[in-house]
Design an enzyme around this catalytic site. Structure first.
Site: not given
Ligand code: RTP
Ligand code: MG
Length: 141
Positions: A11, A51, A59, A93, A104, A114, A117, A128
Site C-alpha cells: 500500500k 474494494y 471505512f 489488520t 504489519r 496498514n 493487502h 483480485e
Molecule cells: P486487506 O483486505 O487490505 O488485506 O486487509 P484485511 O483483509 O486484513 O481487512 P479487511 O477487513 O478486508 O479490510 C480492508 C482494509 O480496510 C481497512 N479497514 N479499516 N477502520 C477500520 O475499522 C477498518 N477496517 C478495515 C484496512 O486498511 C483493511 O486492510
Molecule cells: Mg480483506
C-alpha cells in the site's frame, strides 16, 4: 497442500517508506514466488472497484482515499498454501494486534495505513488477480 496464487498489494504507506524490497524478501524467504508485478497509482474508480465488497462499510471512503494517495506495488504470489501463508506474514489488520515479526507489526502505522493487502480466499484471490493481471502477464515458473 495445494499450490495457490494470491494477490498482494504493498500500500502507499509502505511504498513511501521504501520497504518494497524488504517485503519482497519476506515473501521469497517464505516460499512465495513473485510471478507478476506492477506499480500503479490507482484512480478512484480502480480503488472503488477493487474494494467493491466493502462499499457499505463505514471505512470505505477512507480506505479508497488512502489507496489512491500514492503509488502501490501489486503482485501475484504463488506457492503452497499461498493465501494463508501471505496473510500469516502480513499479520492482523490492525497493526496493534499484529504478531511480532509480521509485516504489519514492522511497517504499518494504523488500521488504515496498514502496509499490505492480501486476498482472503481462493475465490477472492481469483477475482483480485484478474482485476489487475491478464493471464498472459503471469509468469509461473
Ligand atoms: P486487506 O483486505 O487490505 O488485506 O486487509 P484485511 O483483509 O486484513 O481487512 P479487511 O477487513 O478486508 O479490510 C480492508 C482494509 O480496510 C481497512 N479497514 N479499516 N477502520 C477500520 O475499522 C477498518 N477496517 C478495515 C484496512 O486498511 C483493511 O486492510
Ligand atoms: Mg480483506
Amino acid at each position: 497442500m495445494a499450490v495457490e496464487r494470491t494477490l498482494s498489494i504493498i500500500k502507499p504507506d509502505a511504498v513511501a517508506k521504501n520497504v518494497i524490497g524488504e517485503i519482497y524478501s519476506r515473501f521469497e524467504s517464505n516460499g512465495l514466488k513473485i510471478i507478476a508485478a506492477r506499480m500503479l497509482h490507482l484512480s478512484q474508480a480502480d480503488a472503488e472497484g477493487f474494494y467493491a465488497v466493502h462499499r457499505n462499510r463505514p471505512f470505505f471512503n477512507d480506505l479508497v482515499k488512502f489507496m489512491i494517495s500514492g503509488p502501490v506495488m501489486i503482485q501475484v504470489l504463488e506457492g503452497e498454501d499461498a493465501i494463508r501463508k501471505n496473510r500469516e506474514l502480513m499479520g492482523a489488520t490492525d497493526p496493534k494486534q499484529a504478531g511480532k515479526g509480521t509485516i504489519r507489526a514492522d511497517f504499518a502505522d494504523s488500521i488504515d495505513a496498514n502496509a499490505v493487502h492480501g486476498s482472503d480466499a481462493v475465490e477472492t484471490a481469483a477475482v483480485e488477480i484478474a482485476y489487475y493481471f491478464p493471464e498472459f502477464n503471469i509468469y509461473s515458473r
